[in-house]
Scaffold this motif. Structure first.
Motif, PDB file in Angstrom:
ATOM      1  N   VAL A 139       3.888   1.394  10.271  1.00 46.48           N
ATOM      2  CA  VAL A 139       4.201   0.432   9.222  1.00 46.48           C
ATOM      3  C   VAL A 139       3.320  -0.803   9.357  1.00 46.48           C
ATOM      4  CG1 VAL A 139       5.979  -1.077   8.244  1.00 46.48           C
ATOM      5  CG2 VAL A 139       6.604   1.197   9.083  1.00 46.48           C
ATOM      6  N   VAL A 140       2.823  -1.286   8.229  1.00 44.53           N
ATOM      7  CA  VAL A 140       2.136  -2.575   8.174  1.00 44.53           C
ATOM      8  C   VAL A 140       2.839  -3.417   7.112  1.00 44.53           C
ATOM      9  CG1 VAL A 140      -0.011  -3.805   7.706  1.00 44.53           C
ATOM     10  CG2 VAL A 140      -0.075  -1.599   8.905  1.00 44.53           C
ATOM     11  N   GLU A 141       3.436  -4.518   7.539  1.00 43.27           N
ATOM     12  CA  GLU A 141       4.138  -5.408   6.614  1.00 43.27           C
ATOM     13  C   GLU A 141       3.190  -6.499   6.137  1.00 43.27           C
ATOM     14  OE1 GLU A 141       7.912  -8.539   6.472  1.00 43.27           O
ATOM     15  OE2 GLU A 141       7.513  -7.371   8.305  1.00 43.27           O
ATOM     16  N   ARG A 142       3.003  -6.577   4.813  1.00 39.05           N
ATOM     17  CA  ARG A 142       2.115  -7.589   4.240  1.00 39.05           C
ATOM     18  C   ARG A 142       2.627  -8.060   2.888  1.00 39.05           C
ATOM     19  NH1 ARG A 142      -4.142  -5.473   5.244  1.00 39.05           N
ATOM     20  NH2 ARG A 142      -4.080  -5.524   7.543  1.00 39.05           N
ATOM     21  N   GLU A 143       2.797  -9.356   2.741  1.00 41.44           N
ATOM     22  CA  GLU A 143       3.055  -9.998   1.459  1.00 41.44           C
ATOM     23  C   GLU A 143       4.122  -9.276   0.624  1.00 41.44           C
ATOM     24  OE1 GLU A 143      -0.778 -10.126  -0.319  1.00 41.44           O
ATOM     25  OE2 GLU A 143      -1.498 -11.747   0.969  1.00 41.44           O
ATOM     26  N   GLY A 144       5.274  -9.085   1.239  1.00 44.08           N
ATOM     27  CA  GLY A 144       6.383  -8.499   0.518  1.00 44.08           C
ATOM     28  C   GLY A 144       6.285  -7.003   0.293  1.00 44.08           C
ATOM     29  N   HIS A 145       5.480  -6.316   1.097  1.00 43.99           N
ATOM     30  CA  HIS A 145       5.351  -4.857   0.975  1.00 43.99           C
ATOM     31  C   HIS A 145       5.264  -4.219   2.355  1.00 43.99           C
ATOM     32  CE1 HIS A 145       3.953  -6.202  -3.022  1.00 43.99           C
ATOM     33  NE2 HIS A 145       4.459  -5.049  -3.444  1.00 43.99           N
ATOM     34  N   LEU A 146       5.725  -2.992   2.438  1.00 42.41           N
ATOM     35  CA  LEU A 146       5.560  -2.162   3.627  1.00 42.41           C
ATOM     36  C   LEU A 146       4.573  -1.056   3.307  1.00 42.41           C
ATOM     37  CD1 LEU A 146       9.241  -1.647   4.891  1.00 42.41           C
ATOM     38  CD2 LEU A 146       7.637  -3.490   5.473  1.00 42.41           C
ATOM     39  N   HIS A 147       3.422  -1.092   3.945  1.00 41.86           N
ATOM     40  CA  HIS A 147       2.466   0.017   3.867  1.00 41.86           C
ATOM     41  C   HIS A 147       2.865   0.982   4.978  1.00 41.86           C
ATOM     42  CE1 HIS A 147       0.493  -3.485   2.116  1.00 41.86           C
ATOM     43  NE2 HIS A 147      -0.264  -2.664   1.425  1.00 41.86           N
ATOM     44  N   PHE A 148       3.155   2.217   4.642  1.00 38.64           N
ATOM     45  CA  PHE A 148       3.731   3.110   5.648  1.00 38.64           C
ATOM     46  C   PHE A 148       3.116   4.509   5.595  1.00 38.64           C
ATOM     47  CE2 PHE A 148       6.222   4.008   1.872  1.00 38.64           C
ATOM     48  CZ  PHE A 148       6.398   5.380   1.917  1.00 38.64           C
ATOM     49  N   VAL A 149       3.152   5.155   6.746  1.00 39.65           N
ATOM     50  CA  VAL A 149       2.891   6.589   6.876  1.00 39.65           C
ATOM     51  C   VAL A 149       4.021   7.143   7.730  1.00 39.65           C
ATOM     52  CG1 VAL A 149       1.389   8.393   7.777  1.00 39.65           C
ATOM     53  CG2 VAL A 149       0.383   6.365   6.708  1.00 39.65           C
ATOM     54  N   ILE A 150       4.806   8.048   7.180  1.00 41.85           N
ATOM     55  CA  ILE A 150       5.928   8.641   7.899  1.00 41.85           C
ATOM     56  C   ILE A 150       5.677  10.136   8.058  1.00 41.85           C
ATOM     57  CG2 ILE A 150       7.283   8.967   5.769  1.00 41.85           C
ATOM     58  CD1 ILE A 150       9.799   8.357   7.470  1.00 41.85           C
TER      59      ILE A 150
END
Length: 247
Positions: A139-150
């Motif tokens: 997970v990468v949390e940036r500017e009100g979003h979660l960029h994720f790979v699950i």
């Protein structure tokens, strides 16, 4: 299934699941016993640390989860299909194949328990998360979003799954939708993310498009390590493209 999990990722996740899955050269009886004793010692130490660190009510909940996890460990580690041995029925608890597989699973659980009580200097959700049941998430949390790979490997037959994307994030709640991503896909897939007591709970709807029959994404994930700048860039790129990255 779209975003098919890469061979490298499958291999990596299977190794993380168990040191005892089918290998060309299985451990000897003495090696398997030593590996299990070492892993069991580490698990007991992590458990003792959690008992000391957590409030009584939280620890009581953890005890229930731990009992369920022990059943999961033995279900997998006693399975001939999971361990790759030629046997009829469940493996004995003192068999080398069981001990080797159980050691790998206990290593994963120890990391989960340590992550549950770890005080991260950076409070952002950015990091590598695991549910200790075969599921992992970057997970990468940036500017009100979660960029994720699950990604996940579930059960003795190693059903696999993988999904990447960007979820809207508001304090403790996140929401992902794949609506409009694939014009040929009729059912919308959703993931919800709920942060509670250092666990990032994931609940999915209509996720079967991205995984095998039993490879659910749902679980209580705990952050177990940080991600460096290179890893973060890779996850952000994958999340934006909607593709599960290959090594």
């Amino acid at each position: 299934m779209r975003n098919a999990i890469s061979f490298f990722t499958l291999l990596l996740l299977t190794v993380c699941l168990s040191a005892g899955s089918a290998q060309d050269k299985p451990m000897s009886a003495n090696e398997a016993r030593a590996a299990f004793d070492k892993a069991d010692h580490a698990l007991n130490a992590a458990w003792a640390a959690a008992r000391q660190a957590l409030p009584e009510t939280d620890f009581n909940k953890l005890k229930e989860d731990q009992r369920a996890w022990v059943e999961y460990r033995d279900y997998l580690a006693r399975s001939p299909m999971y361990t790759g041995v030629d046997a009829q029925g469940d493996l004995a608890l003192d068999s080398p194949a069981y001990l080797e597989a159980a050691a790998g699973l206990e290593d994963m659980r120890s990391e989960w328990l340590k992550g549950l009580i770890h005080e991260w200097k950076d409070e952002a959700l950015t990091g590598y998360w695991t549910d200790s049941y075969g599921g992992s998430m970057e997970v990468v949390e940036r500017e009100g979003h979660l960029h994720f790979v699950i990604q996940c490997v579930r059960g003795p037959t190693s059903h696999v799954g993988g999904l990447s994307g960007i979820a809207a994030w508001n304090s403790t709640i996140g929401w992902f939708s794949d609506k409009g991503r694939d014009k040929d896909k009729t059912d919308e897939t959703n993931l919800s993310f709920i942060l509670r007591d250092k666990k990032l709970e994931v609940i999915g709807a209509n996720t079967g498009y991205y995984h095998g029959a039993r490879a659910y994404f749902d679980g209580g994930y705990v952050k177990v390590k940080a991600l460096d700048a290179k890893a973060q860039a890779k996850i952000v790129k994958a999340a934006k493209s909607g593709e599960v990255p290959e090594e």
